[in-house]
Design a protein around this motif. Sequence first.
Motif, short mmCIF file in Angstrom:
data_model
loop_
_atom_site.label_atom_id
_atom_site.label_comp_id
_atom_site.label_asym_id
_atom_site.label_seq_id
_atom_site.Cartn_x
_atom_site.Cartn_y
_atom_site.Cartn_z
N CYS A 106 41.52 -4.58 -34.78
CA CYS A 106 41.78 -3.53 -35.76
C CYS A 106 40.58 -2.59 -35.88
CB CYS A 106 42.09 -4.18 -37.11
SG CYS A 106 42.42 -2.99 -38.41
N PRO A 107 40.82 -1.27 -35.77
CA PRO A 107 39.71 -0.32 -35.86
C PRO A 107 39.06 -0.28 -37.24
CG PRO A 107 41.78 0.84 -35.88
CD PRO A 107 42.10 -0.60 -35.59
N LEU A 108 39.75 -0.79 -38.25
CA LEU A 108 39.18 -0.78 -39.59
C LEU A 108 37.96 -1.69 -39.69
CD1 LEU A 108 42.43 -0.89 -41.77
CD2 LEU A 108 41.15 1.10 -40.95
N ILE A 109 37.93 -2.73 -38.87
CA ILE A 109 36.80 -3.67 -38.90
C ILE A 109 35.50 -2.96 -38.50
CG2 ILE A 109 35.86 -5.77 -37.87
CD1 ILE A 109 38.84 -6.71 -37.63
N ALA A 159 44.89 2.18 -40.08
CA ALA A 159 44.32 1.91 -38.75
C ALA A 159 44.72 2.99 -37.76
CB ALA A 159 44.76 0.53 -38.26
N ASP A 160 45.98 3.42 -37.78
CA ASP A 160 46.42 4.51 -36.90
C ASP A 160 45.68 5.80 -37.21
OD1 ASP A 160 48.21 2.84 -35.60
OD2 ASP A 160 49.97 3.57 -36.69
N TYR A 161 45.49 6.08 -38.49
CA TYR A 161 44.75 7.27 -38.91
C TYR A 161 43.32 7.22 -38.35
CZ TYR A 161 42.45 10.74 -41.79
OH TYR A 161 41.71 11.82 -42.21
N VAL A 162 42.68 6.06 -38.51
CA VAL A 162 41.30 5.90 -38.04
C VAL A 162 41.23 6.07 -36.52
CG1 VAL A 162 39.46 4.19 -37.73
CG2 VAL A 162 40.46 4.56 -39.98
#
Length: 106
Positions: free
Chosen positions: A7-10, A63-66
């Motif tokens: 996950c890109p949020l991490i 996550a998609d936004y990031v």
Amino acid sequence: MNDSPGCPLIGVAATYMPRLSEMTSEPGLAAAVDQHAAAVCDALIPAQRGRDQDRTVRREELADYVLGFTDWLTGVDWTEPVGHDFATLRLTAVCWLIREHDLLDV
């Protein structure tokens, strides 16, 4: 910026979450982050869904936004400045949303 698996949020949280502590001593920064968080929410939560359901930020959508935002930053060869620019404010706002909606605790 997008090279971490999962996950890109991490990765965003690991890098920008510490900036949230600066908000307590800088009211202007807090206001700017709040405005960026509202803009991200507006992008993620269509007005009609906001009326019919709660305005909860969903992990997958954020996550998609990031991913899109960091891809754009890579495309323009952005480098993180010492202070705060549009991108750091936006990524700090993403961290605020991650924290407020417990998006890493799933």
